[in-house]
Design a protein around this motif. Structure first.
Motif, PDB file in Angstrom:
ATOM      1  N   GLY A   1      37.673  32.305  35.877  1.00  6.56           N
ATOM      2  CA  GLY A   1      36.735  31.868  36.895  1.00  6.56           C
ATOM      3  C   GLY A   1      35.408  31.441  36.311  1.00  6.56           C
ATOM      4  N   SER A   2      34.564  30.911  37.189  1.00  4.19           N
ATOM      5  CA  SER A   2      33.227  30.486  36.757  1.00  4.19           C
ATOM      6  C   SER A   2      32.287  31.695  36.740  1.00  4.19           C
ATOM      7  CB  SER A   2      32.685  29.427  37.706  1.00  4.19           C
ATOM      8  OG  SER A   2      32.422  30.021  38.960  1.00  4.19           O
ATOM      9  N   ARG A   3      31.072  31.483  36.233  1.00  2.00           N
ATOM     10  CA  ARG A   3      30.154  32.609  36.119  1.00  2.00           C
ATOM     11  C   ARG A   3      29.744  33.153  37.485  1.00  2.00           C
ATOM     12  NH1 ARG A   3      24.640  32.748  32.609  1.00  2.00           N
ATOM     13  NH2 ARG A   3      23.363  32.811  34.468  1.00  2.00           N
ATOM     14  N   VAL A   4      29.568  32.252  38.435  1.00  3.97           N
ATOM     15  CA  VAL A   4      29.142  32.676  39.773  1.00  3.97           C
ATOM     16  C   VAL A   4      30.074  33.741  40.340  1.00  3.97           C
ATOM     17  CG1 VAL A   4      28.732  31.868  42.127  1.00  3.97           C
ATOM     18  CG2 VAL A   4      28.120  30.411  40.207  1.00  3.97           C
TER      19      VAL A   4
ATOM     20  N   SER B   1      29.092  31.146  28.005  1.00  6.69           N
ATOM     21  CA  SER B   1      28.727  32.554  27.849  1.00  6.69           C
ATOM     22  C   SER B   1      29.900  33.464  28.228  1.00  6.69           C
ATOM     23  CB  SER B   1      27.473  32.884  28.646  1.00  6.69           C
ATOM     24  OG  SER B   1      27.586  32.428  29.976  1.00  6.69           O
ATOM     25  N   GLY B   2      31.080  32.894  28.342  1.00  5.68           N
ATOM     26  CA  GLY B   2      32.286  33.688  28.583  1.00  5.68           C
ATOM     27  C   GLY B   2      33.296  33.365  27.498  1.00  5.68           C
ATOM     28  N   THR B   3      34.539  33.100  27.891  1.00  6.38           N
ATOM     29  CA  THR B   3      35.586  32.785  26.917  1.00  6.38           C
ATOM     30  C   THR B   3      35.777  31.273  26.825  1.00  6.38           C
ATOM     31  OG1 THR B   3      36.668  34.824  27.551  1.00  6.38           O
ATOM     32  CG2 THR B   3      37.998  33.267  26.324  1.00  6.38           C
TER      33      THR B   3
ATOM     34  N   ILE C   1      27.841  22.094  33.091  1.00  9.72           N
ATOM     35  CA  ILE C   1      28.079  21.896  31.654  1.00  9.72           C
ATOM     36  C   ILE C   1      28.443  23.208  30.950  1.00  9.72           C
ATOM     37  CG2 ILE C   1      25.574  21.963  31.103  1.00  9.72           C
ATOM     38  CD1 ILE C   1      28.251  19.897  29.273  1.00  9.72           C
ATOM     39  N   GLN C   2      27.814  24.334  31.381  1.00  8.50           N
ATOM     40  CA  GLN C   2      28.113  25.614  30.725  1.00  8.50           C
ATOM     41  C   GLN C   2      29.561  26.027  30.973  1.00  8.50           C
ATOM     42  OE1 GLN C   2      25.598  25.163  32.886  1.00  8.50           O
ATOM     43  NE2 GLN C   2      23.675  25.673  31.859  1.00  8.50           N
ATOM     44  N   HIS C   3      30.098  25.653  32.108  1.00  7.96           N
ATOM     45  CA  HIS C   3      31.510  25.950  32.381  1.00  7.96           C
ATOM     46  C   HIS C   3      32.410  24.987  31.595  1.00  7.96           C
ATOM     47  CE1 HIS C   3      34.903  27.608  34.599  1.00  7.96           C
ATOM     48  NE2 HIS C   3      35.383  26.372  34.628  1.00  7.96           N
ATOM     49  N   VAL C   4      32.041  23.715  31.631  1.00  8.05           N
ATOM     50  CA  VAL C   4      32.858  22.683  30.978  1.00  8.05           C
ATOM     51  C   VAL C   4      33.004  22.967  29.478  1.00  8.05           C
ATOM     52  CG1 VAL C   4      32.854  20.245  30.316  1.00  8.05           C
ATOM     53  CG2 VAL C   4      32.447  20.904  32.690  1.00  8.05           C
TER      54      VAL C   4
ATOM     55  N   GLY D   1      40.274  18.328  48.650  1.00  9.22           N
ATOM     56  CA  GLY D   1      40.757  19.147  49.752  1.00  9.22           C
ATOM     57  C   GLY D   1      40.204  20.553  49.677  1.00  9.22           C
ATOM     58  N   ASP D   2      40.522  21.308  50.724  1.00  7.90           N
ATOM     59  CA  ASP D   2      40.025  22.675  50.810  1.00  7.90           C
ATOM     60  C   ASP D   2      40.861  23.609  49.925  1.00  7.90           C
ATOM     61  OD1 ASP D   2      38.622  24.988  52.026  1.00  7.90           O
ATOM     62  OD2 ASP D   2      40.629  25.393  52.786  1.00  7.90           O
ATOM     63  N   ALA D   3      40.164  24.384  49.119  1.00  4.70           N
ATOM     64  CA  ALA D   3      40.827  25.263  48.164  1.00  4.70           C
ATOM     65  C   ALA D   3      41.842  26.179  48.849  1.00  4.70           C
ATOM     66  CB  ALA D   3      39.783  26.100  47.437  1.00  4.70           C
ATOM     67  N   HIS D   4      41.435  26.792  49.961  1.00  2.00           N
ATOM     68  CA  HIS D   4      42.302  27.802  50.582  1.00  2.00           C
ATOM     69  C   HIS D   4      43.548  27.173  51.167  1.00  2.00           C
ATOM     70  CE1 HIS D   4      38.178  29.156  50.398  1.00  2.00           C
ATOM     71  NE2 HIS D   4      38.720  30.311  50.035  1.00  2.00           N
TER      72      HIS D   4
HETATM   73  C1  LIG Z   1      22.526  30.098  30.051  1.00  2.00           C
HETATM   74  C2  LIG Z   1      23.605  29.845  31.045  1.00  2.00           C
HETATM   75  C3  LIG Z   1      24.910  30.143  30.719  1.00  2.00           C
HETATM   76  C4  LIG Z   1      25.934  29.911  31.622  1.00  2.00           C
HETATM   77  N1  LIG Z   1      27.232  30.197  31.266  1.00  2.00           N
HETATM   78  C5  LIG Z   1      28.203  29.936  32.141  1.00  2.00           C
HETATM   79  C6  LIG Z   1      29.570  30.188  31.798  1.00  2.00           C
HETATM   80  O1  LIG Z   1      29.885  30.682  30.712  1.00  2.00           O
HETATM   81  N2  LIG Z   1      30.515  29.880  32.688  1.00  2.00           N
HETATM   82  C7  LIG Z   1      30.233  29.332  33.915  1.00  2.00           C
HETATM   83  O2  LIG Z   1      31.160  29.065  34.680  1.00  2.00           O
HETATM   84  N3  LIG Z   1      28.972  29.110  34.267  1.00  2.00           N
HETATM   85  C8  LIG Z   1      27.950  29.412  33.422  1.00  2.00           C
HETATM   86  N4  LIG Z   1      26.666  29.190  33.815  1.00  2.00           N
HETATM   87  C9  LIG Z   1      26.419  28.828  35.233  1.00  2.00           C
HETATM   88  C10 LIG Z   1      26.614  27.376  35.535  1.00  2.00           C
HETATM   89  O3  LIG Z   1      25.409  26.687  35.298  1.00  2.00           O
HETATM   90  C11 LIG Z   1      27.003  27.172  37.009  1.00  2.00           C
HETATM   91  O4  LIG Z   1      26.042  27.790  37.827  1.00  2.00           O
HETATM   92  C12 LIG Z   1      28.361  27.743  37.402  1.00  2.00           C
HETATM   93  O5  LIG Z   1      29.337  27.330  36.470  1.00  2.00           O
HETATM   94  C13 LIG Z   1      28.737  27.247  38.787  1.00  2.00           C
HETATM   95  O6  LIG Z   1      29.921  27.849  39.218  1.00  2.00           O
HETATM   96  P1  LIG Z   1      30.827  27.174  40.315  1.00  2.00           P
HETATM   97  O7  LIG Z   1      31.210  25.816  39.896  1.00  2.00           O
HETATM   98  O8  LIG Z   1      31.923  28.120  40.609  1.00  2.00           O
HETATM   99  O9  LIG Z   1      29.889  27.181  41.602  1.00  2.00           O
HETATM  100  P2  LIG Z   1      29.123  26.018  42.356  1.00  2.00           P
HETATM  101  O10 LIG Z   1      28.253  25.269  41.478  1.00  2.00           O
HETATM  102  O11 LIG Z   1      28.542  26.667  43.557  1.00  2.00           O
HETATM  103  O12 LIG Z   1      30.261  25.027  42.806  1.00  2.00           O
HETATM  104  C14 LIG Z   1      31.221  25.308  43.775  1.00  2.00           C
HETATM  105  C15 LIG Z   1      32.131  24.115  43.919  1.00  2.00           C
HETATM  106  O13 LIG Z   1      33.120  24.413  44.883  1.00  2.00           O
HETATM  107  C16 LIG Z   1      33.280  23.324  45.763  1.00  2.00           C
HETATM  108  N5  LIG Z   1      33.714  23.876  47.054  1.00  2.00           N
HETATM  109  C17 LIG Z   1      32.982  24.508  48.008  1.00  2.00           C
HETATM  110  N6  LIG Z   1      33.776  24.900  49.001  1.00  2.00           N
HETATM  111  C18 LIG Z   1      35.013  24.522  48.701  1.00  2.00           C
HETATM  112  C19 LIG Z   1      36.269  24.649  49.351  1.00  2.00           C
HETATM  113  N7  LIG Z   1      36.402  25.264  50.524  1.00  2.00           N
HETATM  114  N8  LIG Z   1      37.339  24.126  48.734  1.00  2.00           N
HETATM  115  C20 LIG Z   1      37.239  23.492  47.555  1.00  2.00           C
HETATM  116  N9  LIG Z   1      36.085  23.337  46.896  1.00  2.00           N
HETATM  117  C21 LIG Z   1      34.983  23.854  47.465  1.00  2.00           C
HETATM  118  C22 LIG Z   1      31.961  22.650  45.820  1.00  2.00           C
HETATM  119  O14 LIG Z   1      32.110  21.303  46.169  1.00  2.00           O
HETATM  120  C23 LIG Z   1      31.447  22.860  44.405  1.00  2.00           C
HETATM  121  O15 LIG Z   1      31.848  21.767  43.598  1.00  2.00           O
HETATM  122  C24 LIG Z   1      25.635  29.398  32.911  1.00  2.00           C
HETATM  123  C25 LIG Z   1      24.310  29.082  33.243  1.00  2.00           C
HETATM  124  C26 LIG Z   1      23.299  29.307  32.325  1.00  2.00           C
HETATM  125  C27 LIG Z   1      21.904  28.939  32.708  1.00  2.00           C
END
Ligand SMILES: Cc1cc2nc3c(=O)[nH]c(=O)nc-3n(C[C@H](O)[C@H](O)[C@H](O)COP(=O)(O)OP(=O)(O)OC[C@H]3O[C@@H](n4cnc5c(N)ncnc54)[C@H](O)[C@@H]3O)c2cc1C
Lengths: 332, 286
Positions: free
Chosen positions: A235-238, A254-256, A272-275, A305-308
């Motif tokens: 998963g992502s960091r969030v 900052s993960g794997t 970018i940090q996730h990518v 589409g919707d994830a769920h």
């Molecule tokens: C120093 C530093 C290090 C970091 N290291 C990492 C790391 O190692 N890994 C990491 O992941 N992040 C890291 N981050 C955080 C990163 O910048 C992002 O905040 C994070 O990756 C966002 O996670 P996300 O894509 O899950 O959430 P969001 O950015 O909130 O994106 C959610 C996505 O879901 C979509 N979405 C919403 N609802 C639905 C639905 N019902 N169905 C389908 N899609 C939907 C949206 O369109 C959006 O694209 C770091 C940040 C910093 C500053």
């Protein structure tokens, strides 16, 4: 050695369940082109295992002139196959000037072993092969894929997979048996092949990952789908920050850092940090409501589409397939 | 005493700020990540079964990289250098390593599967095994010993693990799936005993090495073009309804293989079918 009298090329061909693997089709097509450029050399395919009509038909479709069939290799297959190929190389007529291997794990190992047994030179990660007056010329990737080196004098060519366009180049096919000789007893033994448990496998070793992001509210769907298809969960960091997923499953800088064959990113935006943690995945499938999410830049297939709803449909489809695959009670 | 020999090589930094072709002109040396894992694997066996870890390098290696490897936990290091020989072919490297191994008599020789930040075609471990007539276990993620045999685990396609066994002594080539948890400690590096040697110390001559056949000749080097990602192309076998959905999304309407063709917008059921078909087409899900 002047190779300007290339009379034959070899291709080791991998097949499974009556089909030639795509990487081997690529090898056949490359071999056919080089043979034609060299003025009509013979493309000799080698297959191990049963003589399968479907496989023979495909060999003819993709440009083989002749196929040598050899019995199923006993023991540790890459070793027994390469010993047989190295021996037979000097015993087939006309003698091949080069061996092409597909860029699969096994193709690579066979190419390297044959090259070492015969003491001939070769290269891997080959992205282009052509024939010129001095022989075969190959472009191969080096320095982490960033540099392309052009080399000559290659007798074992290990191709980069997913690189060549496969188009039919039909030929009449002759079938023969691979000459068999005395080969040394094996010194590597296959003990066991087992499925890794996707729930416990370290993410950096996972071949298939389903990753959820902030767009996924209910992670039970992610786990259920991943379990059904044998994928590991990330998963992502969030989502690790707020406890939807344990921290050890965070993917990113900052993960794997992962490099699976397939990565399904569900509800992940593509920061970018996730990518940086998943950009080496071979195939990326994205599921996101936002057509403009940056994660789609990496996608081979992008579902809007919707994830769920999509996860639930995936779970239902896989379940349906499973039920259909179970023979009804009472069938022999 | 058991000897765990590790062959270490040097790569260069290619992901720094310099364009790669400039990086090649003034190379910044760095360790090969797979050799680091090979040192770690040897050190783990030493901790379990005793003995010593001996690192061997062939050709010039920068002091920093050499110390970095030593600092991962080796007791000894052997450097084989030959003035005036800078480019070594795979048979030359393997021949030198084989001569060193005949003297050291290790239980296992560990090498990285390839030099991922160098030319790295992966020939050395197999040539080394052939010269010594020892088994070669390639692409290893984990090892354990059982009496006179070694068992190794490798990560293979589709989530499978393969366990191989071979009698000792043997050559193990280490994959990127092997663990790397140790840090290099400069103090450890300084405790290691290092020998600087030349070909003559191993009963080899430059002429003998130069006469080893290796037909591969490099003609040129250019920056590689970025590799396009594989794109989904709706299969011709797709059902009419699914095709229609893809079409509405601009999918099949776009030219084959174009960036647009990868987008799919339809019902969740159609999306699920498209995903599963793609996974099957790629052999990821049976
Ligand atoms: C120093 C530093 C290090 C970091 N290291 C990492 C790391 O190692 N890994 C990491 O992941 N992040 C890291 N981050 C955080 C990163 O910048 C992002 O905040 C994070 O990756 C966002 O996670 P996300 O894509 O899950 O959430 P969001 O950015 O909130 O994106 C959610 C996505 O879901 C979509 N979405 C919403 N609802 C639905 C639905 N019902 N169905 C389908 N899609 C939907 C949206 O369109 C959006 O694209 C770091 C940040 C910093 C500053």
């Amino acid at each position: 050695m002047a190779q300007n009298a290339l009379s034959a090329v070899w291709v080791w061909v991998a097949h499974e369940k009556g089909r030639i693997l795509e990487a081997s089709r690529e090898a056949l097509i490359v071999a056919r082109r080089v043979a034609d450029e060299a003025g009509g050399a013979v493309v000799m395919a080698v297959i191990f295992g049963q003589e399968d009509e479907q496989v023979l038909a495909e060999l003819a479709t993709y440009g083989a002139d002749l196929v040598y069939v050899a019995p199923e290799p006993g023991g540790y297959a890459p070793l027994s196959i390469s010993r047989r190929l190295a021996w037979a190389w000097d015993h087939v007529v006309p003698p091949p000037g080069v061996l092409f291997c597909p860029g699969t794990r096994m193709g690579r190992e066979i190419g390297l072993r044959v090259g070492a047994f015969r003491g001939v030179g070769g290269v891997s990660d080959v992205v282009r092969v052509r024939w010129d007056d001095n022989g075969i010329v190959c472009d191969h990737l080096a320095f982490g894929g960033k540099v392309q080196c052009t080399v000559q004098g290659v007798e074992v060519v290990i191709l980069r997979p997913d690189t060549y366009r496969v188009r039919p180049a039909p030929r009449p096919l002759r079938v023969s048996s691979l000459p068999e000789g005395e080969i040394p007893a094996p010194d590597v033994f296959l003990v066991e092949v087992r499925k890794a448990d996707p729930r416990t496998v370290p993410l950096e070793q996972a071949e298939f990952i389903v990753a959820g992001g902030n767009g996924v509210r209910d992670f039970r769907l992610i786990w259920e789908f991943a379990d059904l298809v044998g994928a590991a969960v990330g998963g992502s960091r969030v989502v690790c920050d707020d406890g939807r997923l344990e921290r050890s499953r965070q993917i990113g800088e900052s993960g794997t850092i992962v490099s699976p064959r397939c990565y399904i990113a569900v509800g992940i935006s593509g920061a970018i940090q996730h990518v940086r943690g998943m950009q080496n995945s071979e195939i990326v499938i994205t599921i996101n409501t936002d057509r403009h999410a940056p994660i789609h830049d990496l996608a081979s297939l992008a579902i809007i589409g919707d994830a769920h709803a999509v996860l639930q449909a995936l779970i239902d489809e896989v379940r349906k397939e499973r039920v259909a695959a179970v023979p009804p009670v009472g069938t022999p | 005493m058991a000897v765990w020999m590790v062959c270490v090589s040097e790569g260069i930094v290619t992901n720094g700020p310099l364009p790669v072709m400039n990086a090649l002109k003034s190379p910044l040396p760095m360790p090969n990540p797979l050799d680091e894992r090979a040192v770690e694997m040897a050190t783990t066996l030493r901790e379990q079964y005793g003995g010593k870890v001996v690192l061997v390098s062939v050709g010039n290696m920068s002091e920093e990289v050499w110390e970095y490897y030593l600092g991962l936990g080796a007791e000894e290091g052997i450097r084989v250098e030959e003035a005036g020989l800078s480019e070594w072919t795979p048979p030359q490297v393997a021949r030198v390593l084989a001569s060193v191994a005949r003297t050291l008599r290790p239980q296992v020789i560990f090498c990285g599967e390839r030099c991922v930040n160098g030319i790295g075609t992966g020939w050395v471990p197999f040539l080394l095994g052939t010269y010594l007539a020892w088994p070669v276990l390639p692409g290893v993620a984990q090892t354990s010993l059982r009496e006179e045999t070694i068992q190794v685990e490798r990560v293979v396609e589709r989530g499978y693990r393969e366990v191989l066994a071979a009698p000792l002594p043997c050559v193990v080539s280490v994959a990127e799936t092997a663990p790397l948890t140790r840090y290099s400690a400069i103090g450890r590096a300084h405790q290691a005993r290092v020998r600087r040697t030349t070909l003559g110390d191993w009963g080899l001559s430059r002429e003998a090495l130069l006469s080893l056949p290796w037909t591969v000749r490099e003609l040129s080097r250019v920056q590689a073009r970025p590799r396009p990602r594989k794109l989904y192309v709706p299969p011709s076998t797709m059902s009419a309804a699914d095709r229609l959905a893809a079409l509405l999304a601009g999918g099949t309407g776009a030219s084959r293989g174009s960036q647009d063709s990868k987008f799919f917008e339809g019902t969740p059921q159609q999306a699920a079918r498209v995903i599963l078909d793609f996974l099957k087409q790629e052999g990821i899900f049976p």
